[in-house]
Design an enzyme around this catalytic site. Sequence first.
Site, PDB file in Angstrom:
ATOM      1  N   TYR A   1      71.124  94.429 111.331  1.00 50.92           N
ATOM      2  CA  TYR A   1      70.664  95.575 110.542  1.00 50.92           C
ATOM      3  C   TYR A   1      70.991  96.865 111.294  1.00 50.92           C
ATOM      4  O   TYR A   1      71.540  97.818 110.728  1.00 50.92           O
ATOM      5  CB  TYR A   1      69.156  95.465 110.321  1.00 50.92           C
TER       6      TYR A   1
ATOM      7  N   SER B   1      69.030 105.041 108.748  1.00 55.14           N
ATOM      8  CA  SER B   1      67.753 104.522 109.282  1.00 55.14           C
ATOM      9  C   SER B   1      67.564 105.078 110.685  1.00 55.14           C
ATOM     10  O   SER B   1      68.534 105.524 111.311  1.00 55.14           O
ATOM     11  CB  SER B   1      67.839 102.989 109.336  1.00 55.14           C
TER      12      SER B   1
HETATM   13  C1  GCO Z   1      62.252  96.762 111.481  1.00 51.99           C
HETATM   14  C2  GCO Z   1      62.190  97.561 110.210  1.00 51.99           C
HETATM   15  C3  GCO Z   1      63.030  98.844 110.308  1.00 51.99           C
HETATM   16  C4  GCO Z   1      62.753  99.663 109.064  1.00 51.99           C
HETATM   17  C5  GCO Z   1      63.511 100.908 108.935  1.00 51.99           C
HETATM   18  C6  GCO Z   1      63.444 101.868 110.032  1.00 51.99           C
HETATM   19  O1  GCO Z   1      62.317  95.533 111.386  1.00 51.99           O
HETATM   20  O2  GCO Z   1      62.235  97.395 112.538  1.00 51.99           O
HETATM   21  O3  GCO Z   1      62.633  96.786 109.099  1.00 51.99           O
HETATM   22  O4  GCO Z   1      64.395  98.511 110.434  1.00 51.99           O
HETATM   23  O5  GCO Z   1      63.081  98.904 107.946  1.00 51.99           O
HETATM   24  O6  GCO Z   1      64.863 100.600 108.641  1.00 51.99           O
HETATM   25  O7  GCO Z   1      64.160 102.985 109.510  1.00 51.99           O
HETATM   26 CA    CA Z   2      65.460 101.598 106.389  1.00 54.37          CA
END
Ligand code: GCO
Ligand code: CA
Length: 255
Positions: free
Chosen positions: A159, A146
């Site tokens: 995340y 990501s």
């Molecule tokens: C957020 C989004 C991002 C996207 C993506 C970016 O909350 O900023 O969910 O995390 O999902 O992963 O690549």
């Molecule tokens: Ca993603």
Amino acid sequence: MVPNPFDLGGRIALVTGSNRGIGRALALGLGKAGARVVVNGRGAAQTAAAAAELAELGIEARAAVFDVTDPGAAAREIDRIEAEMGPIDILVNNAGMQQRAPIETFPLAALRQVMETNLMSAFYVSQPVIRHMVPRARGAIVNVCSVMSELGRPTIVPYTASKGGLKMMTRGLAAELGPKGIRVNGIAPGYFRTELNEALVEDPEFSGWLTKRTPMGRWGDVEELAGAAVFLASDAASFVTGQILYVDGGMTSAV
Ligand code: GCO
Ligand code: CA
């Protein structure tokens, strides 16, 4: 006839979390490039439906229903695919989830679930696949990282940590498996219109910020991700390993 290095004809590709969103688009893209696709999800009906959709498009597809956070189930299903369908040449570790909350109150159970689903699952699925690939001295693994593998944003620290971990796992595996003929790379999506991002797409303030922050000035469409995965899975990338390919409309290259 000169072979097309992007052709995945006859190769089996397992894509985790591929009954919707980015995973489904990657499964379709790999299938269009000639791969025989194994669709994975936790729900039997949804996963069978996704495989049937690919089959309607002339792609050989089958469903493998297992929870990527369950190492035993993953290993059993992977052994079954190898026995019943043939060698897994391509693995796409796509399964992932998002959870947004301020870090002060981020529930620990949710934190663990994000890390298990986004990072540990890649270990649980890759390990049995690698065990099968090593004796064949061939294989390609693509980890769906990501822009969060590179950038932080408030309220999504678990995340972000999980995607940073996936980037370094990619490099570590590339270092260890290069001598064994197995290539490991990542694709790093920027902001794409997916269910995972629905709340953000619907938020005019966020969408306004995003279009300014992204040089190409828009959200990505999941079909725009498949080309990077096909390239990294194919012989066109025969000397490419340990790389993260950012498919982000230029976001990580600009302030
Ligand atoms: C957020 C989004 C991002 C996207 C993506 C970016 O909350 O900023 O969910 O995390 O999902 O992963 O690549
Ligand atoms: Ca993603």
